[in-house]
Design an enzyme around this catalytic site. Structure first.
Site, PDB file in Angstrom:
ATOM      1  CG  ASP A 219      -1.806  -1.231   1.311  1.00 64.01           C
ATOM      2  OD1 ASP A 219      -2.415  -1.605   0.292  1.00 64.01           O
ATOM      3  OD2 ASP A 219      -1.842  -1.842   2.392  1.00 64.01           O
TER       4      ASP A 219
ATOM      5  CG  HIS B  12      -1.675  -0.650  -7.732  1.00 61.10           C
ATOM      6  ND1 HIS B  12      -1.091  -1.892  -7.819  1.00 61.10           N
ATOM      7  CD2 HIS B  12      -1.790  -0.212  -9.003  1.00 61.10           C
ATOM      8  CE1 HIS B  12      -0.856  -2.176  -9.078  1.00 61.10           C
ATOM      9  NE2 HIS B  12      -1.274  -1.177  -9.820  1.00 61.10           N
TER      10      HIS B  12
ATOM     11  NE  ARG C 147      -4.163   0.491   2.784  1.00 67.63           N
ATOM     12  CZ  ARG C 147      -4.299   1.276   1.736  1.00 67.63           C
ATOM     13  NH1 ARG C 147      -4.044   2.563   1.841  1.00 67.63           N
ATOM     14  NH2 ARG C 147      -4.689   0.790   0.573  1.00 67.63           N
TER      15      ARG C 147
END
EC number: 6.3.4.4
Length: 424
Positions: free
Chosen positions: A13, A41, A301
């Site tokens: 990421d 992505h 995340r």
């Protein structure tokens, strides 16, 4: 052939898509070396946003031919769905510029079912996979029972091998929420459509051996590498330099540059040790401002400060010749910015450049930080290095020095395609 390899330096990421997209404009060939539709992505091109998973992002460039290489695992329904999505958004003719190695392996819906069952068995020590079946597919590959893409074209062989996989997993788990007859029927249709995409990889690459610019697009990142990452909290493929060379039969002497993509802070999706993680207001701010949600899973995340120890370790394995530092603008509103410069291990040992192999040890390290002043001004869209605030430049140069002088050649300053500084 002059080869440029783009690799993730942290836990994925990092924003590899943008630099890959930029470099693909001059590339003749763009290749994916490893991974499957677990990778993800985003590329912002004009007023359109493209999400990539298994397809190489070189498809955005109309003159670039693309290859899904031998080290990958291909979920065929996702391949066609992703290709259709790109063409619907205006990438006409993309299907004529994408090819799949006949030696890549097939990731079935069966693998996804097994992935969920294996994670459930791990309970509190689950890996935190994407649930896409990548691990079980690579397990079948290593156990020499996997199905290769080229074998889809041989109907009898394909059916025999898929039925064998199904029987093996039923012997292990009992009843499965999977219908092998329906899968075989689907692949009757896929077989007709897949033929033009499947190539003998070596013969295909030989046609491009004199191409001036070949681009290799890494998936995931070094800290998710099966050998060098935070095992077992990793993916199931070789995500570093060695994996790219192996999967695409690259001549090491043809590699002209190895670009490490590194976020200006650190993030991680899923379980596993994360020394510089910030379970506090700073971490929440990084997550919110950075919009840190996974492209593939949508999961939040985990966020933390830049980890110099991790990046030195990554550099020692991948041998970057230049870095692309991304998402600098996310740090614009911080009064102070911390950088992890050393680990204090549980036995009191201090290390600046190695990562303990034992994840339980890594979970217990204390991070030694250096605090740098923030710049408290807007950098989004800045395109010249000299136009950055002095403290932002100082931050970048501190990272360069900390990584032994590897130059930060590109700096991401926002989500748009042209939000990038190039330091020549």
């Amino acid at each position: 052939m002059g080869v440029t390899i783009v690799l993730g330096s942290q836990w994925g990421d990092e924003g590899k898509g943008k630099i890959t997209d930029m470099l693909a404009q001059q590339a003749t060939l763009c290749c994916r070396a490893a991974g499957g539709h677990n990778a993800g992505h985003t590329i912002v091109h004009g007023d359109k946003t493209y999400d990539f998973h298994i397809l190489p992002s070189g498809l955005v460039s109309p003159s670039c031919v693309n290859l899904i290489g031998a080290g990958t695992v291909v979920h065929v329904p996702s391949f066609f769905k992703e290709l259709a999505s790109l063409e619907d958004k205006g990438l006409e003719g993309a299907g004529k510029r994408i090819f799949i190695s006949d030696r890549a392996h097939v990731c079935f819906d069966l693998h996804s079912v097994v992935d969920g069952l294996e994670e459930a068995k791990l309970g509190g020590r689950k890996v935190g996979t994407t649930g896409k079946g990548i691990g079980p597919c690579y397990s079948d590959k290593a156990a020499r029972r996997g199905v290769r893409v080229g074998e889809i074209l041989d109907e009898a062989l394909f059916e025999r091998k898929l039925r064998s996989l199904d029987a093996g997993y039923r012997a292990r788990f009992g009843e499965l929420e999977y219908n092998v007859e329906e899968e075989l029927a689907r692949f009757k249709e896929y077989r007709k459509r897949l033929g033009p995409y499947i190539v003998d990889q070596l013969a295909f690459l030989q046609k491009y051996k004199d191409a001036p610019n070949t681009l290799v697009e890494g998936a995931n990142a070094l800290m998710l590498d099966l050998d060098h990452g935070t095992y077992p909290f990793v993916t199931s493929s070789s995500t570093g330099l060695g994996g790219a060379v192996q999967a695409l039969s690259l001549n090491p002497t043809s590699i002209s540059s190895i670009i490490g993509v590194v976020k200006a802070y650190t993030t991680r999706v899923g379980s596993g040790p994360f020394p510089s993680e910030q379970l506090n207001d700073a971490g929440d701010k990084l997550q919110g401002v950075g919009k840190e949600f996974g492209v593939t899973t949508g999961r939040r995340r985990r966020c933390g400060w830049f980890d110099m120890v991790l990046c030195r370790y990554s550099q020692a394995i991948n041998h970057y010749t230049a870095l692309n530092l991304t998402k600098l603008d996310v740090l614009d509103d911080f009064d102070e910015i911390k950088v992890g410069v050393a680990y204090i291990l549980p036995d009191g040992t201090r290390t600046e450049n190695t990562m303990p192999a034992d994840p339980e040890v890594l979970e217990k390290v204390q991070v030694e930080y250096v605090t740098l002043p923030g710049w408290k001004s807007n950098t989004m869209g800045v395109k010249k290095y000299e136009d950055l605030p002095a403290n932002a430049r100082a931050y970048i140069e501190y990272i360069e020095r900390g990584l032994g002088g590897v130059p930060v050649k590109w700096i991401g300053t926002g989500p748009a395609r042209d939000h990038m500084i190039c330091r020549e």
